[in-house]
Motif scaffolding. Structure first.
Motif, PDB file in Angstrom:
ATOM      1  N   PHE A  35      51.692  43.756  48.221  1.00  0.00           N
ATOM      2  CA  PHE A  35      51.994  42.765  47.199  1.00  0.00           C
ATOM      3  C   PHE A  35      51.707  43.316  45.801  1.00  0.00           C
ATOM      4  O   PHE A  35      50.856  44.192  45.616  1.00  0.00           O
ATOM      5  N   TYR A  37      50.545  41.313  42.366  1.00  0.00           N
ATOM      6  CA  TYR A  37      50.181  40.058  41.726  1.00  0.00           C
ATOM      7  C   TYR A  37      50.045  40.300  40.233  1.00  0.00           C
ATOM      8  O   TYR A  37      49.615  41.363  39.776  1.00  0.00           O
ATOM      9  N   GLN A  39      48.341  38.730  36.657  1.00  0.00           N
ATOM     10  CA  GLN A  39      47.337  37.835  36.100  1.00  0.00           C
ATOM     11  C   GLN A  39      47.471  37.847  34.586  1.00  0.00           C
ATOM     12  O   GLN A  39      46.969  38.719  33.908  1.00  0.00           O
ATOM     13  N   SER A  42      46.122  33.599  30.898  1.00  0.00           N
ATOM     14  CA  SER A  42      45.705  32.291  31.430  1.00  0.00           C
ATOM     15  C   SER A  42      44.832  32.416  32.667  1.00  0.00           C
ATOM     16  O   SER A  42      44.219  31.440  33.100  1.00  0.00           O
ATOM     17  N   ARG A  43      44.795  33.617  33.250  1.00  0.00           N
ATOM     18  CA  ARG A  43      43.992  33.949  34.438  1.00  0.00           C
ATOM     19  C   ARG A  43      44.594  33.455  35.751  1.00  0.00           C
ATOM     20  O   ARG A  43      44.011  33.680  36.807  1.00  0.00           O
ATOM     21  N   GLN A  44      45.716  32.776  35.695  1.00  0.00           N
ATOM     22  CA  GLN A  44      46.338  32.286  36.929  1.00  0.00           C
ATOM     23  C   GLN A  44      47.060  33.421  37.636  1.00  0.00           C
ATOM     24  O   GLN A  44      48.031  33.965  37.126  1.00  0.00           O
ATOM     25  N   MET A  45      46.614  33.755  38.820  1.00  0.00           N
ATOM     26  CA  MET A  45      47.236  34.822  39.602  1.00  0.00           C
ATOM     27  C   MET A  45      48.580  34.335  40.147  1.00  0.00           C
ATOM     28  O   MET A  45      48.670  33.254  40.738  1.00  0.00           O
ATOM     29  N   LEU A  47      52.066  35.576  42.368  1.00  0.00           N
ATOM     30  CA  LEU A  47      52.703  36.584  43.203  1.00  0.00           C
ATOM     31  C   LEU A  47      54.000  37.041  42.541  1.00  0.00           C
ATOM     32  O   LEU A  47      54.858  36.222  42.218  1.00  0.00           O
ATOM     33  N   MET A  89      47.617  41.575  33.486  1.00  0.00           N
ATOM     34  CA  MET A  89      47.041  42.541  34.400  1.00  0.00           C
ATOM     35  C   MET A  89      47.792  42.431  35.718  1.00  0.00           C
ATOM     36  O   MET A  89      48.067  41.318  36.195  1.00  0.00           O
ATOM     37  N   PHE A  91      47.944  43.546  39.749  1.00  0.00           N
ATOM     38  CA  PHE A  91      47.159  44.013  40.881  1.00  0.00           C
ATOM     39  C   PHE A  91      48.066  44.318  42.060  1.00  0.00           C
ATOM     40  O   PHE A  91      48.927  43.510  42.428  1.00  0.00           O
ATOM     41  N   PHE A 107      42.503  44.451  47.243  1.00  0.00           N
ATOM     42  CA  PHE A 107      43.107  44.662  45.936  1.00  0.00           C
ATOM     43  C   PHE A 107      42.775  46.033  45.360  1.00  0.00           C
ATOM     44  O   PHE A 107      41.720  46.604  45.623  1.00  0.00           O
ATOM     45  N   GLY A 108      43.702  46.512  44.522  1.00  0.00           N
ATOM     46  CA  GLY A 108      43.416  47.673  43.699  1.00  0.00           C
ATOM     47  C   GLY A 108      42.635  47.264  42.464  1.00  0.00           C
ATOM     48  O   GLY A 108      42.281  46.108  42.274  1.00  0.00           O
ATOM     49  N   GLN A 109      42.398  48.265  41.602  1.00  0.00           N
ATOM     50  CA  GLN A 109      41.549  48.032  40.436  1.00  0.00           C
ATOM     51  C   GLN A 109      42.249  47.285  39.321  1.00  0.00           C
ATOM     52  O   GLN A 109      41.597  46.769  38.403  1.00  0.00           O
ATOM     53  N   GLY A 110      43.572  47.243  39.380  1.00  0.00           N
ATOM     54  CA  GLY A 110      44.327  46.546  38.356  1.00  0.00           C
ATOM     55  C   GLY A 110      44.836  47.473  37.268  1.00  0.00           C
ATOM     56  O   GLY A 110      44.194  48.486  36.935  1.00  0.00           O
TER      57      GLY A 110
ATOM     58  N   GLY B  40      37.796  47.287  36.149  1.00  0.00           N
ATOM     59  CA  GLY B  40      37.782  48.586  36.811  1.00  0.00           C
ATOM     60  C   GLY B  40      37.516  48.543  38.300  1.00  0.00           C
ATOM     61  O   GLY B  40      37.614  49.567  38.976  1.00  0.00           O
ATOM     62  N   LEU B  41      37.180  47.371  38.804  1.00  0.00           N
ATOM     63  CA  LEU B  41      36.889  47.238  40.240  1.00  0.00           C
ATOM     64  C   LEU B  41      37.874  46.329  40.952  1.00  0.00           C
ATOM     65  O   LEU B  41      37.866  46.236  42.178  1.00  0.00           O
ATOM     66  N   GLY B  42      38.704  45.653  40.217  1.00  0.00           N
ATOM     67  CA  GLY B  42      39.658  44.753  40.836  1.00  0.00           C
ATOM     68  C   GLY B  42      38.973  43.519  41.412  1.00  0.00           C
ATOM     69  O   GLY B  42      37.933  43.078  40.921  1.00  0.00           O
ATOM     70  N   LEU B  43      39.563  42.973  42.472  1.00  0.00           N
ATOM     71  CA  LEU B  43      38.996  41.812  43.150  1.00  0.00           C
ATOM     72  C   LEU B  43      38.323  42.280  44.439  1.00  0.00           C
ATOM     73  O   LEU B  43      38.936  43.004  45.231  1.00  0.00           O
ATOM     74  N   GLU B 104      51.987  34.260  50.958  1.00  0.00           N
ATOM     75  CA  GLU B 104      51.497  34.144  49.595  1.00  0.00           C
ATOM     76  C   GLU B 104      50.146  33.450  49.555  1.00  0.00           C
ATOM     77  O   GLU B 104      49.954  32.383  50.135  1.00  0.00           O
ATOM     78  N   PHE B 107      45.829  30.953  44.151  1.00  0.00           N
ATOM     79  CA  PHE B 107      44.549  31.167  43.503  1.00  0.00           C
ATOM     80  C   PHE B 107      44.206  30.044  42.552  1.00  0.00           C
ATOM     81  O   PHE B 107      45.084  29.434  41.937  1.00  0.00           O
ATOM     82  N   GLY B 108      42.904  29.813  42.407  1.00  0.00           N
ATOM     83  CA  GLY B 108      42.428  28.977  41.332  1.00  0.00           C
ATOM     84  C   GLY B 108      42.466  29.769  40.031  1.00  0.00           C
ATOM     85  O   GLY B 108      42.803  30.957  40.012  1.00  0.00           O
ATOM     86  N   GLN B 109      42.094  29.098  38.943  1.00  0.00           N
ATOM     87  CA  GLN B 109      42.182  29.738  37.634  1.00  0.00           C
ATOM     88  C   GLN B 109      40.943  30.526  37.272  1.00  0.00           C
ATOM     89  O   GLN B 109      40.854  31.069  36.174  1.00  0.00           O
TER      90      GLN B 109
END
Lengths: 117, 116
Positions: A35, A37, A39, A42-45, A47, A89, A91, A107-110, B40-43, B104, B107-109
């Motif tokens: 995938f 993703y 971001q 707004s921080r809303q992830m 897809l 960002m 991911f 996930f990767g680091q972004g 730098g670490l992602g999720l 899919e 996610f929350g915010q």
């Protein structure tokens, strides 16, 4: 253990240009999903696009497409005709199909992408 | 629209406090996840739950616990907050059944937690 690596912490592109974000992964599994993703601030992830490993054809979603190289374990995202709203960002993420009942994502680091006017 | 809602966007807590981060989903999904996001670490996965009262450790569970008393609610608990737990916390809910078109995660915010 599966790992996902994004080696580009930051990228920038001019509006209307094309940009490619890189992602490599490591797994011994044969069936999995990949995938991208997004971001935004707004921080809303959100897809962006998904790829099933058993499919040879690369996935596309409007201006977004992937280059999936299973043997090389590479999964890059190409954004065509970049728009200011693509600033975010990004991911890359992996999900083992065997763990599909849980939906666990790795996930990767972004990569932070800035689209410049 | 599907919804995953986190109770706070920003939190500031003191070292040693017990902190609760709440997440609610309205999709009737069995699975819920807590991730931590750092530059730098992602999720990284902290804990996940695949059913009420069921939980499993993720990759970085130390210093955290979780609670799932109802299907729609999944809480992350910092028993004694420390400064190294300052981070962004994201709750996610993927579908319980995995079909080709149901992969899919929603996610929350995010909750940006600062421990001082």
């Amino acid at each position: 253990a599966q790992t996902v690596t994004q080696s580009q912490p930051e990228m920038s592109v001019q509006e209307a240009e094309t940009v490619t974000l890189s992602c490599t992964y490591d797994t011994s599994e044969n069936n999995y999903y990949l995938f991208w993703y997004k971001q935004p601030p707004s921080r809303q992830m959100i897809l962006v696009i998904r790829q099933e490993a058993y499919k040879q054809q690369n996935a596309t979603e409007n201006r977004f497409s992937v280059n999936f190289q299973k043997a090389a374990k590479s999964f890059s995202l190409k954004i065509s005709d970049s728009q200011l709203g693509d600033t975010a960002m990004y991911f890359c993420a992996f999900m083992d199909q065997g763990s599909g009942n849980t939906g666990k994502l790795i996930f990767g680091q972004g990569t932070t992408l800035q689209v410049k006017p | 629209d599907v919804k995953v809602t986190q109770s706070s966007r920003y939190l500031v807590k003191r070292t040693g406090e017990k902190v609760f981060l709440e997440c609610v989903q309205d999709m009737d999904h069995e699975n819920m996840f807590w991730y931590r996001q750092d530059p730098g670490l992602g999720l990284r996965l902290i804990y996940f739950s695949y059913d009420v009262k069921m939980k499993e450790k993720g990759d970085i569970p130390e210093g955290y616990s979780v609670s799932r008393e109802k299907k729609e609610r999944f809480s992350l608990i910092l028993e004694s907050a420390s400064t190294n737990q300052t981070s962004m916390y994201l709750c996610a809910s993927p579908p319980g059944w995995l079909g080709v078109m149901n992969t899919e995660a929603f996610f929350g915010q995010g909750t940006r937690l600062t421990v001082v």
